[in-house]
Design an enzyme around this catalytic site. Sequence first.
Site: not given
Length: 840
Positions: A497-498, A501, A520
């Site tokens: 997930h990170e 980004h 997000e």
Amino acid sequence: MTENLQSRCLANWNMEMKLDPAKDDLPLMANTRHMLVKHYVLDLDVDFKSQVIEGTIVLFFEPGSRCKKGGSAGEGACLSQSDETCKIRASEPCHSPVTNVSARSSKTGYNDFAVCAKGEKDTSDKNGNHSNGEQASGISSSKNCCDIENHGSEDFLLVLDCCDLSVLKVEEVDVAAVPGIEKFTRSAKLTDAEELRNLRNQIVHELVTLPADHWREQLYYYTRCSQAPGCGELLFSTGTWSLEIRKAEVQAPRDFPHAIRIWYKTKPEGRSVTWTTDQSSRPCVYTMGSPINNRALFPCQEPPVAMSTWQTTVRTASCLVVLMSGENSAEPAQLQEGLLSWYYYVTMPMPASTFTIAIGCWTEVKQESHTADIQTNNEISSLFSRTDLRLIEGSCGHVAYPCRFQNPAASSQLVIPHRVFAPWCLKDHCAEILLELIPQCLSAAHATLGTHPFSRLDVLIVPPNFSSLGMASPHIIFLSQSVLTGGNHLCGTRLCHEIAHAWFGLAIGAHDWTEEWISEGFATYLEDVFWAVAQQLPHDEAREQQELKALLRWRRLRDEVQNSEEELQVLRPNKENTGEVSESGTCIIKHGLNAEKIFMQVHYLKGYFLLQSLAKRIGEATYFEFFKKFVQKFHGQLILSQDFLYMLLEDIPEQKGYGLSVENIIGAWLDTSGIPKPLLEECQSWDQCRLVQQVNDEVTKWIQVNQRARKRRRRKRRQDEVAFQKLLPDQLVLLLESLLEEKTLCLRTLQCLEKTYHLDEQDAEVRHRWCELVVKHKYTTRYAEVEKFLKEDQAMGVYLYGELMVNEDAKQQELAHKCFAATQKQMDVSSAKVVAEMLF
């Protein structure tokens, strides 16, 4: 956090709390359309004894979009910011020039943690203004200061975002005094003060517009200019949210100094940084991703449009490690015994809100023996590798900077250099899990989206008071310690997930902060894709796991929508006005400070479901081929929702024939509250997933076990007569959530449940649901596990406090108060506010 628990607590909280726009909205005060920061140079000392960061920041400006053309009309349009500013805050008195500011002393003693410490307490008032009583220390009074609001029609007013800072002095920097700077001037003839002023601004203009391949020279001269002497102090005033600066008789932004130096220091209570201790009880300080961003760390321009580069020098004790959002892996220089200097820089323009720093006794975790296998030659990765790279070649659309997308070596780099840092006591956990996962996840991301936007990555395990499972910034990711327990599933998915980004949220940012789903929603969707590739899963197995995850997210979204303010459920709250700002560039981020919104996941979930819905209609291979094209076109830029949607439908025009349009998508998914209608039609299919059916079968078994256990007259049966299947972590989450819906589970059932799945050894998502069961059924012998969770898993445990209070059980309420008393001082401000509302 657990969906059902969160929803019930939010519902109770909302009945007692009404939104206050004056408190919930976040003002962005900087007049970016008049003056735009292009580069920051920070020079800072860190003092752990007084919990203050002190030093200078030099800002290099260019005239904003409304003022570049100049001329009388342009000047008239940019004379004053005061009319707009005074509506948002009450202006404080303006400061006249400071005659003396104490310089950092090279004779200052340094102990283990007190760095450059004068030891004094901050005596400025709540807005950072110094009183007349400080004149003995060199701070002059403001008696002769002009009233900005009265003179705003005459002098141009520069407004910066600023909060919880003590501003000591503001001055113009004489960049013309730098040796060798003549190369940036068109003329050496100086006949009067006006020409000298124009020369300084010309030098700054030439410096900030150097070609991208001159970035080393540019950084060198930024450093030299930042060290140049001052050439005139500027009047300034601080308000609750802003720092306002003006120079007498300067009426237009183009004539305002383009290089200014601000002397300031942070406050211990400043909301941009948190002073705390790590898991080894050593002091540390780090930026937590505060709702007010970095304005309590340094004066800046917060609006996303103010994309800038930066370089930072930080001096601190030799026992400390400074990590930062920087392109270089900084090697400290020893200044004197016990004192080190750390230097980082960034050449890719980014919003100031992405600047991140973490200082502590971090230990680097290094690979001792083997290198992790990062091959991704499986069915799923082939979906991405088949994309013809020639289709995404072409020039970049962003402002000039040294871009990795134009570097063939960078484009073929599957895994970027990376390091892992943690408190000493967590070193072994990180070595066991993170060192193997990071290259796998990075390689999976490259297989999906192509070139890594950033050249390196640091991963830091942050203190337990961190309010999220993770946070991504340029070149650095913060992870909660909660991801390190119970195997690699939670850690892997959060890491993916990170990492996502880096593309969506950082390299491609939202032009309007209210469109959080652009960051997000994309990261949540890509998290599943990256993780499937990293695990080398066959296509069918990956699809099943993603359907299970979709069901869990659907349950979470459904409960959140039922128990939250409708206004907070809209992904594009400004609707057709999204992206608009005032004539000067100021704007309000609606509900930006709302404590409830901080813990909501609607922008994660609705954004995820929108992207998933589009993937089903278009087909995965075509969809990810488009993703690469989109990243290639928009990296290094800010976007609105329609930028993605218009390009998608233009690239895949056949979808228009099936009634898919930008207007329909925005209307159904982005501009309305509640569950999008297309999602209501899709959600039924997830119940038929094989992994979900397995869970349903297990739930049936447990209900039967519970029924037998409650019938005391019956002959006791051996529990091993029931054969339970081994479940994946996400299946365990669904199992426990389903059992939470049962009115009663007897003690024997809970004991068997705990033993069967070794629940105390599972990851934090599973243990969170287990704690809910413990609380709901008053399993008193396991209250110690709830207490441990509330103290060690603060990123997830906030709403357990509400459950402990809702039952109105004296022991549970005592436990809630005990845990809050133990963690309150270290707890994130927003979390503490929410918990306090539940407890008191």
